[in-house]
Write a protein that holds these residues in place. Structure first.
Motif, mmCIF file in Angstrom:
data_model
loop_
_atom_site.group_PDB
_atom_site.id
_atom_site.type_symbol
_atom_site.label_atom_id
_atom_site.label_comp_id
_atom_site.label_asym_id
_atom_site.label_seq_id
_atom_site.Cartn_x
_atom_site.Cartn_y
_atom_site.Cartn_z
ATOM 1 N N ASN A 1 -14.541 5.477 4.919
ATOM 2 C CA ASN A 1 -13.717 5.794 6.085
ATOM 3 C C ASN A 1 -12.623 6.814 5.750
ATOM 4 O O ASN A 1 -12.318 7.687 6.564
ATOM 5 C CB ASN A 1 -13.118 4.514 6.666
ATOM 6 N N ASN A 2 -12.074 6.710 4.548
ATOM 7 C CA ASN A 2 -11.099 7.722 4.116
ATOM 8 C C ASN A 2 -11.719 9.112 4.183
ATOM 9 O O ASN A 2 -11.116 10.072 4.660
ATOM 10 C CB ASN A 2 -10.675 7.469 2.664
ATOM 11 N N GLU B 1 -8.868 2.566 -4.403
ATOM 12 C CA GLU B 1 -10.256 2.147 -4.177
ATOM 13 C C GLU B 1 -11.190 2.604 -5.281
ATOM 14 O O GLU B 1 -12.225 1.996 -5.511
ATOM 15 C CB GLU B 1 -10.750 2.660 -2.825
ATOM 16 N N SER C 1 0.840 -1.183 0.000
ATOM 17 C CA SER C 1 0.000 0.000 0.000
ATOM 18 C C SER C 1 0.878 1.235 0.000
ATOM 19 O O SER C 1 2.068 1.173 0.291
ATOM 20 C CB SER C 1 -0.858 -0.047 1.268
ATOM 21 N N SER D 1 -11.917 -6.592 7.084
ATOM 22 C CA SER D 1 -12.739 -5.376 7.069
ATOM 23 C C SER D 1 -13.216 -5.056 8.471
ATOM 24 O O SER D 1 -14.400 -4.921 8.725
ATOM 25 C CB SER D 1 -13.909 -5.570 6.113
ATOM 26 N N SER E 1 -5.286 7.498 8.269
ATOM 27 C CA SER E 1 -4.250 7.643 7.247
ATOM 28 C C SER E 1 -4.631 8.744 6.266
ATOM 29 O O SER E 1 -3.805 9.576 5.892
ATOM 30 C CB SER E 1 -4.018 6.315 6.522
ATOM 31 N N SER E 2 -5.882 8.742 5.885
ATOM 32 C CA SER E 2 -6.345 9.758 4.947
ATOM 33 C C SER E 2 -6.318 11.144 5.589
ATOM 34 O O SER E 2 -5.935 12.141 4.969
ATOM 35 C CB SER E 2 -7.749 9.354 4.505
ATOM 36 N N TYR F 1 -7.742 3.372 8.019
ATOM 37 C CA TYR F 1 -7.997 4.073 6.763
ATOM 38 C C TYR F 1 -8.380 5.529 7.028
ATOM 39 O O TYR F 1 -7.902 6.442 6.353
ATOM 40 C CB TYR F 1 -9.063 3.362 5.929
ATOM 41 N N MET G 1 -5.049 -5.416 7.795
ATOM 42 C CA MET G 1 -5.895 -4.527 7.009
ATOM 43 C C MET G 1 -6.581 -5.236 5.852
ATOM 44 O O MET G 1 -7.328 -4.635 5.114
ATOM 45 C CB MET G 1 -5.074 -3.349 6.498
ATOM 46 N N ASP H 1 -7.375 7.816 -2.278
ATOM 47 C CA ASP H 1 -8.532 7.052 -2.773
ATOM 48 C C ASP H 1 -8.285 6.368 -4.117
ATOM 49 O O ASP H 1 -9.144 5.638 -4.600
ATOM 50 C CB ASP H 1 -9.757 7.970 -2.941
ATOM 51 N N TRP I 1 0.973 3.241 2.146
ATOM 52 C CA TRP I 1 1.443 3.424 3.516
ATOM 53 C C TRP I 1 2.929 3.150 3.634
ATOM 54 O O TRP I 1 3.614 3.700 4.474
ATOM 55 C CB TRP I 1 0.695 2.470 4.471
ATOM 56 N N ASN J 1 -13.598 1.341 2.475
ATOM 57 C CA ASN J 1 -12.400 2.166 2.603
ATOM 58 C C ASN J 1 -12.677 3.617 2.200
ATOM 59 O O ASN J 1 -12.248 4.558 2.873
ATOM 60 C CB ASN J 1 -11.272 1.613 1.741
#
Ligand SMILES: *[C@@H]1O[C@H](CO)[C@@H](O)[C@H](O)[C@H]1NC(C)=O
Ligand SMILES: *[C@@H]1O[C@H](CO)[C@@H](O)[C@H](O)[C@H]1NC(C)=O
Length: 359
Positions: free
Chosen positions: A189-190, A175, A27, A103, A114-115, A111, A100, A172, A29, A186
């Motif tokens: 939540n982002n 996704e 990711s 779910s 992080s966003s 998520y 991760m 995003d 990340w 995701n």
């Protein structure tokens, strides 16, 4: 900045090339672990759009890297008393093991934060004049009003709209390509995470006028420290809503019919969490063997809860502290070094052999 951006990547080359980790498990990340060593083509797990943004905005990527370190630290702070503690698995391109891929409620939090962390870091870099593509919020000029009357925009208003826009485009991207249920979770939540950052924008003002009478005010919008966002998202984590995907894939259905539909600010998740008691990479659980617990607490960090009933070991440690501090006129404080001893309790490992797996 430009050269330091490129050069040190050579040091990390073996790690990047020889880790045969499937791309799907990695990711953006992972950029946080690479520090200033970002070379867009060598970051595992970026999708095409992220790679493009990386190449187009190398300076913003440095902020993204800083943002990743900050949100991971914040995540670890928020979960410090919990069995799952946002621990990073070394050399794992997905950072959190397999956690991760589930779910779970924890995934929802990660998520979101992080966003939020990326939006926050980029916004701050804009204000500090570190980025070519943004600066202080250009829309905040002229005059305006609040409950206390009119004021002039001045100083530097944090350009949170830019930070959020970039975070949305970058974070995003994966996704938006994939249209499955998990991608929808995701994305929700982002977005909730990014909204949380905006939630803590506040107006700060300076008074002018005769002896600070405040007849004239200059004001700007400033973000609160990231801890506020972390605390807020933590509350959202504790009240996260379990949902299932609608049949037609257009939205969420609440699992417990007594609960309200999730708002845009709520975190959503599909799966119940594992108990995180034992080390289990498949479940994304680092396990609690060796974790410090609190014998007198009755909360999540109590030895009963943290150690999952396995019991704990107690070791007496001594540490040096400053003591008998005296103030000397003027102006110094002198202390002695003292040793204090204290008992530290750590969770026993499970009796079964499997936990020794250190990979
Ligand atoms: C209005 O002024 C009061 C006192 O000066 C201050 O405490 C308050 O935060 C201000 N309200 C706003 C919305 O700026
Ligand atoms: C342990 O928990 C108690 C009660 O919650 C608290 O007062 C104490 O500070 C904690 N000790 C440590 C070392 O965190």
């Amino acid at each position: 900045m430009d050269s330091s951006f490129i050069l040190p990547w050579i040091a990390s080359l073996p790690l990047i090339i020889f880790c045969a980790i499937p791309q799907a498990a990695s990711s953006w990340w992972y950029m946080g672990a690479m520090g200033s060593q970002v070379m867009c083509n060598n970051v595992p797990g970026l999708v095409t759009r992220q790679r493009q943004l990386c190449q187009q905005f190398p300076d913003v990527m440095l902020s993204v890297g800083t943002g990743i370190k900050e949100w991971i630290r914040e995540c670890q702070h928020q979960f410090r008393h919990h069995r799952w503690n946002c621990k990073i698995f070394d050399r794992d391109h997905s950072l959190f093991g397999k956690a991760m891929l589930h779910s779970s409620r924890e995934a929802a939090f990660v998520y979101a934060i992080s966003s939020a962390g990326v939006a926050y870091a980029i916004t701050r870099s804009c204000s500090q004049g570190q980025l070519r593509s943004c600066s202080c919020d250009p829309k905040k000029k002229g005059s305006s009003r609040d409950n206390n009357g009119s004021f002039d925009w001045g100083g530097c208003s944090d350009n949170v709209d830019y930070g959020i826009k970039f975070s949305r485009a970058f974070v995003d991207a994966r996704e938006r390509r994939e249209k499955d249920a998990r991608a929808q979770m995701n994305l929700h939540n982002n977005k909730a995470g990014r909204k949380a950052v905006k939630h803590f924008l506040k107006l700060e003002c300076k008074c002018h006028g005769v002896s600070g009478s405040c007849t004239l005010r200059t004001c700007w919008l400033a973000m609160a420290e990231f801890r506020k966002t972390g605390d807020y998202l933590w509350k959202k984590y504790t009240t996260a809503i379990q949902v299932t995907m609608n049949q037609d894939g257009t939205g969420f259905t609440v699992a417990n019919k007594k609960l309200n539909k999730p708002s845009k600010n709520d975190l959503v998740y599909f799966d119940n969490s594992p108990d995180y008691c034992v080390r289990d990479r498949e479940a994304g659980s680092p396990g609690t063997a060796g974790r410090i617990c609190n014998r007198t607490s009755r909360d999540m960090d109590s030895c009963e809860v943290m150690c999952c009933g396995r019991g704990y070991d107690t070791t007496r440690v001594s540490r040096m502290t400053k003591c008998e501090c005296k103030f000397h006129w003027c102006c110094a404080v002198q202390c002695k070094d003292c040793y204090e001893t204290l008992d530290v309790h750590t969770c026993k490992p499970p009796k079964t052999a499997g936990w020794v797996d250190q990979t």
